[in-house]
Write an enzyme that holds these catalytic residues in place. Structure first.
Site, PDB file in Angstrom:
ATOM      1  CD  GLU A 169      -2.854  -1.101   2.446  1.00 42.66           C
ATOM      2  OE1 GLU A 169      -2.829  -0.124   3.218  1.00 42.66           O
ATOM      3  OE2 GLU A 169      -3.631  -2.064   2.593  1.00 42.66           O
TER       4      GLU A 169
ATOM      5  CD  GLU B 171      -9.840  -0.318  -0.453  1.00 44.97           C
ATOM      6  OE1 GLU B 171      -8.756  -0.937  -0.544  1.00 44.97           O
ATOM      7  OE2 GLU B 171     -10.678  -0.525   0.454  1.00 44.97           O
TER       8      GLU B 171
END
Ligand code: KIV
Length: 266
Positions: free
Chosen positions: A116, A183
């Site tokens: 991430e 996302e």
């Protein structure tokens, strides 16, 4: 049956053939999803929420990821298996990132890892890519940043944030990532990032213009309790079906109806 590789995913972007990705955490689910021709199985650190019962993904360890990755790898024949690198397994140093990614590939059998972050992790993406560990990026709502973000919120609503997210996407690509998860970002921004990048984008709550889509398998199957973000489509509601079957079993045991003759050795 042709095994999916990261080269196929790049080709799919150029041929506008959408990529399907789902999370999986165990052997039997992996077998089932693979039989449905899912292109990528993500052993997500969402295992922390949906399997282990934590409130967020921060407690998940490399050992947890290794255990679940091995099970998923044993179950799949076709799909590419990507293992999430959990919180603090790649943030401390490049050496630790290499070592931990190496464990998931070498011992776990994953074919790629996911990390991430954007500009802040470009050097990690590059370090792993340089030693032939394919990396999938993940930007936008990054659950490992929950405390900074103050909750699970849609990202990139303001223009300044949108510029930052585009810079993050380009940075992850520059580092050598083969794909990137977007996302919980607005559809228009996801479309713009998808157009600017040469690598495939995989959306979750990012609209239909991404090169692929991902969902958490428990959400798709209606196995996530009351938790249901706007972007989740429940294709079936398994929870009431399972509860009905289990209640029936419990009732039959109590009433001494199970096991019937057919389930008994003579
Ligand atoms: O851990 C996970 O399941 C993920 C997906 C939501 C992309 O990162």
């Amino acid at each position: 049956m042709k095994k999916i590789t990261i080269l196929d995913l790049k080709k799919m972007k150029y041929e506008r053939d959408k990529i399907s990705m789902l999370t999986a955490y165990d052997f039997r689910t992996s077998v089932m999803l693979d039989a449905c021709d899912v292109d990528i199985l993500l052993v997500g650190d969402s295992v922390g929420n949906v399997v282990m019962g934590f409130e967020n993904t921060l407690s998940v360890t490399v050992d947890n990821m290794l255990y679940h990755t091995k099970a998923v790898v044993r179950g799949r024949k076709r799909a590419l298996v990507v293992a999430d690198m959990p919180f603090m397994s790649y943030q401390v140093s490049i050496d630790e990132a290499r070592r931990n990614a190496g464990i998931l590939i070498k011992e776990g059998g994953a074919e790629a890892v996911k990390i991430e972050g954007g500009e802040n992790v470009e050097s990690v993406v590059k370090a792993l890519s340089d030693i032939d560990i394919p990396v999938m990026g993940h930007i936008g709502l990054t659950p490992q940043s929950i405390h900074r973000m103050g909750g699970y919120k849609v990202q990139g609503k303001e223009e300044r944030q949108q510029e930052k997210l585009l810079a993050d996407a380009l940075s992850v690509e520059r580092g050598g990532a083969f794909a990137v998860v977007l996302e919980a970002i607005p559809q228009k921004l996801a479309a713009k990032i998808t157009e600017k990048l040469k690598i495939p984008t995989i959306g979750i709550g990012a609209g239909p213009d991404c090169d692929g889509q991902v969902l958490v398998i428990n959400d798709l199957l209606g196995l996530s309790g009351k938790f249901r973000p706007k972007f989740v489509k429940q294709y079936v509601q398994l929870e009431p079906i399972i509860k009905k079957a289990v209640s029936e079993y419990v009732g039959e045991v109590k009433k001494k109806k199970f096991p019937q003759d057919e389930f008994t050795f003579s």
